[in-house]
Design a protein around this motif. Structure first.
Motif, PDB file in Angstrom:
ATOM      1  N   ARG A   1       0.857  -1.183   0.000  1.00  0.00           N
ATOM      2  CA  ARG A   1       0.000   0.000   0.000  1.00  0.00           C
ATOM      3  C   ARG A   1       0.893   1.233   0.000  1.00  0.00           C
ATOM      4  O   ARG A   1       2.084   1.161   0.294  1.00  0.00           O
ATOM      5  CB  ARG A   1      -0.915   0.016   1.220  1.00  0.00           C
TER       6      ARG A   1
ATOM      7  N   ARG B   1      -7.828  -0.369  -7.895  1.00  0.00           N
ATOM      8  CA  ARG B   1      -7.266  -0.323  -6.544  1.00  0.00           C
ATOM      9  C   ARG B   1      -8.167   0.490  -5.611  1.00  0.00           C
ATOM     10  O   ARG B   1      -8.917   1.364  -6.048  1.00  0.00           O
ATOM     11  CB  ARG B   1      -5.870   0.298  -6.561  1.00  0.00           C
ATOM     12  N   ASP B   2      -8.019   0.218  -4.346  1.00  0.00           N
ATOM     13  CA  ASP B   2      -8.737   0.974  -3.319  1.00  0.00           C
ATOM     14  C   ASP B   2      -8.081   2.345  -3.173  1.00  0.00           C
ATOM     15  O   ASP B   2      -6.853   2.443  -3.047  1.00  0.00           O
ATOM     16  CB  ASP B   2      -8.674   0.208  -1.998  1.00  0.00           C
TER      17      ASP B   2
ATOM     18  N   LEU C   1      -7.936   0.774   4.314  1.00  0.00           N
ATOM     19  CA  LEU C   1      -7.287   0.711   3.017  1.00  0.00           C
ATOM     20  C   LEU C   1      -6.899  -0.729   2.670  1.00  0.00           C
ATOM     21  O   LEU C   1      -6.166  -1.388   3.403  1.00  0.00           O
ATOM     22  CB  LEU C   1      -6.037   1.596   3.004  1.00  0.00           C
ATOM     23  N   SER C   2      -7.374  -1.205   1.537  1.00  0.00           N
ATOM     24  CA  SER C   2      -7.103  -2.572   1.099  1.00  0.00           C
ATOM     25  C   SER C   2      -5.671  -2.710   0.600  1.00  0.00           C
ATOM     26  O   SER C   2      -5.002  -1.730   0.267  1.00  0.00           O
ATOM     27  CB  SER C   2      -8.066  -2.966  -0.019  1.00  0.00           C
TER      28      SER C   2
ATOM     29  N   GLY D   1      -3.727  -0.532  -2.165  1.00  0.00           N
ATOM     30  CA  GLY D   1      -4.452   0.727  -2.181  1.00  0.00           C
ATOM     31  C   GLY D   1      -3.574   1.950  -1.978  1.00  0.00           C
ATOM     32  O   GLY D   1      -2.406   1.861  -1.595  1.00  0.00           O
TER      33      GLY D   1
END
Length: 410
Positions: free
Chosen positions: A3, A251-252, A291-292, A295
């Motif tokens: 991330r 994407r996140d 948040l994945s 992300g």
């Protein structure tokens, strides 16, 4: 999947840009001058802070050394005997201007290739044709202000007349901006937003970057105060930003504070709003939690600029920096093993400088994460190198500008 987080400390510049003289900003140094004032004892803030500027967590990540790269010196209080634990450097803007959209868009990989429009430094600063069109299309009895002004000063001066007349307060600054202030209880928040939407369309041919709704509350007797319901009406960036690339890749994306408005809600995903740096930090921690993998989170901390920089409040600015620094460990505890965090800024707003406007400065670039090796990244020739590093870290397509070379090491 890794991330990435981009945290913009709005206006925390670290030394004049090479072309600062174009704007009369040669010698400006937001962080350096704040640190000097603190070292002299000129930035004590009641029981909140006193003495030298104390930013141990940011200094540990390389802030002092980033200042050395930008200005040739480490500001007093930001020295560190050991090597920084993060990657550090500085960056110069290639976009034209020293405004919020240009800085953020370039950080996101899209420099501004054109000149913004600005309103002249005269009163009235808006043409009669523009005001007449605004009044006609928004059904207004007229407007007040029509000048360059500090937002807090102009509502103090014209707030009472505005309430009595129903005329919104229109003003600008050195930025490419048309601002409209109105009293929430009497004028109405929705109506203010409607007026701003009309103004956005009218100033489009003038290449004005933002129309900003500036609602306030209070009374002439007790004073007026701006609320958290500010809304920016921006033009969209002229290219695909790292936010767009992340969104297009599925994407996140989480954005915190005014990021959604700055990017005209293009690729900004889930938007978390808050009022004030402390609340924005809490929302950032909330965003990290949600948040994945793979992300991107993009946050702006606005108080440095609006409350302390523009108002030339050196002591308040210093206290705000120390308060942010104290929260950095909480952020680091939330990080996953492959996370990347970038702490940076979008321009300067030196509280010791003349006037009330932004200052054209270099910005700090601090990159860190559990798997990121520390070391210098040098003086970057564009803010867009930040987006390039983030895109590389997230395995996204390349951004329109910027290079990740030497930015990351694992």
């Amino acid at each position: 999947m890794p991330r990435a987080l981009i945290l913009v400390l709005d206006s925390v510049g670290i030394g004049a840009a090479p072309d600062a003289a174009r704007y009369g900003d040669e010698g400006a140094d937001t962080l350096g001058h704040i640190a000097e004032a603190c070292a002299r004892g000129d930035a004590n803030h009641g029981p909140v802070r006193a003495g030298p500027l104390h930013l141990p967590n940011l200094v540990e990540l390389g802030l002092g050394e980033a200042c050395r790269l930008a200005s040739g010196r480490v500001p007093p209080g930001l020295e560190r005997n050991a090597s920084p634990l993060g990657r550090y450097g500085c960056a110069t803007e290639i976009s034209k201007g020293k405004d919020t959209p240009s800085g953020h868009w370039e950080i996101a990989g899209v420099p501004v290739p054109f000149d913004w429009g600005y309103f002249p430094r005269e009163t009235p600063c808006f043409t009669a044709e523009l005001i007449e069109a605004l009044c006609k299309e928004a059904d207004l009895p007229g407007t007040l202000g029509n000048c360059h002004a500090s937002g807090t000063d102009i509502i103090a001066a014209l707030g009472e007349e505005h309430i009595k007349s129903g005329k919104p307060i229109c003003y600008t600054s050195a930025d490419s901006v048309f601002q409209i202030a109105a009293h929430e209880p009497t004028f109405g928040l929705d109506r203010l937003y409607e007026v701003c939407a009309v103004a956005r369309r009218l100033v489009d041919p003038l290449r004005i970057g933002r129309v900003i709704a500036r609602p306030f509350v209070g009374s002439p007797a007790e004073g007026f105060e701006r609320t958290a319901n500010r809304r920016d009406y921006s033009v969209p960036p002229p290219g695909a930003t790292v936010l767009d690339l992340a969104s297009q890749a599925g994407r996140d994306v989480v954005t915190v504070g005014k990021i959604g408005d700055i990017f005209a809600h293009s690729g900004t995903g889930r938007v978390l709003k808050a009022n004030g740096n402390a609340a924005l930090f809490e929302r950032t921690l909330e965003g990290i939690n949600m948040l994945s993998d793979g992300g991107l989170l993009f946050a702006n901390f606005i108080d440095f600029d609006t409350i302390y920089g523009h108002r030339r409040d050196t002591a308040g600015y210093a206290a705000a920096l120390e308060e942010f620094d104290a929260r950095v460990p909480a952020l680091r505890r939330k990080m996953h093993p492959d996370d990347l965090v970038v702490i940076t800024a979008d321009h300067g707003c030196d509280p010791t400088w003349r006037g009330t406007d932004h200052t054209l400065e270099q910005i700090p670039v601090l990159l860190f994460g559990p798997s990121i090796e520390p070391g210098p990244v040098g003086c970057r020739s564009t803010f867009a190198d930040i987006a390039a590093a983030v895109s590389t870290h997230l395995a996204l397509p390349a951004t329109p500008a910027g290079t990740a070379r030497d930015m990351l090491a694992h």
